[in-house]
Enzyme design. Structure first.
Site, mmCIF file in Angstrom:
data_model
loop_
_atom_site.group_PDB
_atom_site.id
_atom_site.type_symbol
_atom_site.label_atom_id
_atom_site.label_comp_id
_atom_site.label_asym_id
_atom_site.label_seq_id
_atom_site.Cartn_x
_atom_site.Cartn_y
_atom_site.Cartn_z
ATOM 1 N N ARG A 59 0.812 -1.219 0.000
ATOM 2 C CA ARG A 59 0.000 0.000 0.000
ATOM 3 C C ARG A 59 0.846 1.270 0.000
ATOM 4 O O ARG A 59 0.374 2.342 -0.357
ATOM 5 C CB ARG A 59 -1.021 -0.043 1.139
ATOM 6 C CG ARG A 59 -2.153 -1.020 0.846
ATOM 7 C CD ARG A 59 -3.082 -1.188 2.023
ATOM 8 N NE ARG A 59 -2.426 -1.788 3.153
ATOM 9 C CZ ARG A 59 -2.236 -3.106 3.324
ATOM 10 N NH1 ARG A 59 -2.690 -3.942 2.423
ATOM 11 N NH2 ARG A 59 -1.602 -3.559 4.384
ATOM 12 N N GLU A 96 2.987 -7.671 12.951
ATOM 13 C CA GLU A 96 1.922 -7.771 13.960
ATOM 14 C C GLU A 96 1.291 -9.163 13.832
ATOM 15 O O GLU A 96 0.847 -9.755 14.796
ATOM 16 C CB GLU A 96 0.887 -6.674 13.684
ATOM 17 C CG GLU A 96 -0.059 -6.399 14.831
ATOM 18 C CD GLU A 96 -1.128 -5.374 14.453
ATOM 19 O OE1 GLU A 96 -1.087 -4.840 13.319
ATOM 20 O OE2 GLU A 96 -1.998 -5.133 15.293
HETATM 21 P P1 AMP Z 1 4.175 -3.346 11.424
HETATM 22 O O1 AMP Z 1 5.404 -3.933 10.808
HETATM 23 O O2 AMP Z 1 3.672 -4.148 12.584
HETATM 24 O O3 AMP Z 1 4.333 -1.875 11.758
HETATM 25 O O4 AMP Z 1 3.021 -3.468 10.329
HETATM 26 C C1 AMP Z 1 2.924 -2.552 9.306
HETATM 27 C C2 AMP Z 1 2.594 -3.188 7.996
HETATM 28 O O5 AMP Z 1 1.574 -4.156 8.103
HETATM 29 C C3 AMP Z 1 2.098 -2.132 7.050
HETATM 30 O O6 AMP Z 1 2.641 -2.387 5.761
HETATM 31 C C4 AMP Z 1 0.592 -2.272 7.081
HETATM 32 O O7 AMP Z 1 0.061 -2.129 5.792
HETATM 33 C C5 AMP Z 1 0.330 -3.668 7.643
HETATM 34 N N1 AMP Z 1 -0.564 -3.658 8.808
HETATM 35 C C6 AMP Z 1 -0.250 -4.031 10.071
HETATM 36 N N2 AMP Z 1 -1.297 -3.939 10.895
HETATM 37 C C7 AMP Z 1 -2.306 -3.474 10.161
HETATM 38 C C8 AMP Z 1 -3.682 -3.133 10.453
HETATM 39 N N3 AMP Z 1 -4.193 -3.247 11.681
HETATM 40 N N4 AMP Z 1 -4.449 -2.665 9.449
HETATM 41 C C9 AMP Z 1 -3.910 -2.535 8.199
HETATM 42 N N5 AMP Z 1 -2.659 -2.827 7.860
HETATM 43 C C10 AMP Z 1 -1.853 -3.293 8.818
#
Ligand code: AMP
Length: 174
Positions: A59, A96
Site C-alpha cells: 500500500r 503484527e
Molecule cells: P508493522 O510492521 O507491525 O508496523 O506493520 C505494518 C505493515 O503491516 C504495514 O505495511 C501495514 O500495511 C500492515 N498492517 C499491520 N497492521 C495493520 C492493520 N491493523 N491494518 C492494516 N494494515 C496493517
C-alpha cells in the site's frame, strides 16, 4: 482529519482473528479524501531536504509515487522477497501477524541520499524499521518515515529509534 478517519474501513479479524484491519482503499477511492491526504503529506515534506522517495510494498506503492511526483523526486520500491529482478539486500522482520522480509536493489539508494520512506500504516514498526535498516545499510540517510495511519498504542515509533516519523491519522486504541 476526523473526516479522513471516517473514510477508512475497519475490517475485524483480517487477515487473522484479533486484527482490526484498517482498510485504506475506501479513503483512496474518495477523490476529496485522497486529495486532502496527499496534499497534507506534500505540505509536511515541502521544506524538508529529500533526494528520493522509497515506497513499501504494497500500500506504500499507492502513496509514495504521488508524493514523489509532487515533490519532483524519483521513487524506489521496497519489495517483498523475490520480486526485484537485480541484486538486492534483504532484511527479515516480525509483523503484527507473522514474519516477513523486505528487499531493496543494491543500487537503489546511493551513499548520502536523503530518503523519505512511505507506507500506509505504522503498527508495531517492524516493517518500517526494516525499511530504515535497508536504506541505512546502503549508506542512505532516513530523512523521514511517513504514514497515513499510526496505531500509536502499538508503540511502533519506538522501534524507529528517533528517526523522523510523521503520521497523518493517529489511533490510540483499536
Ligand atoms: P508493522 O510492521 O507491525 O508496523 O506493520 C505494518 C505493515 O503491516 C504495514 O505495511 C501495514 O500495511 C500492515 N498492517 C499491520 N497492521 C495493520 C492493520 N491493523 N491494518 C492494516 N494494515 C496493517
Amino acid at each position: 482529519m476526523e473526516a479522513l478517519k471516517q473514510k477508512i474501513r475497519n475490517v475485524p479479524d483480517f487477515p487473522i482473528p484479533g486484527i482490526n484491519f484498517k482498510d485504506v482503499t475506501t479513503l483512496f477511492k474518495d477523490p476529496a479524501a485522497f486529495r486532502m491526504a496527499v496534499d497534507r503529506f506534500v505540505q509536511e515534506y515541502a521544506d524538508k531536504s529529500i533526494d528520493i522517495v522509497a515506497g513499501i510494498e504494497a500500500r506504500g506503492f499507492i502513496l509514495a509515487p504521488v508524493l514523489a511526483y509532487h515533490m519532483g523526486k524519483g521513487i524506489v520500491p521496497l519489495r517483498k522477497p523475490g520480486k526485484l529482478p537485480a541484486e538486492t539486500r534483504r532484511i527479515e522482520f516480525k509483523l503484527e501477524y507473522g514474519t516477513d522480509a523486505l528487499e531493496l536493489h543494491l543500487d537503489a539508494v546511493q551513499p548520502g541520499d536523503r530518503v523519505l520512506i512511505v507506507d500506509d500504516l505504522l503498527a508495531t514498526g517492524g516493517t518500517a524499521a526494516a525499511a530504515c535498516q535497508l536504506v541505512e545499510d546502503a549508506g542512505g540517510v532516513v530523512a523521514g518515515v511517513g504514514f497515513l495511519i499510526e496505531l500509536s498504542f502499538l508503540e511502533g515509533r519506538r522501534r524507529l529509534d528517533g528517526r523522523p516519523v510523521f503520521s497523518l491519522l493517529e489511533y490510540d486504541s483499536d
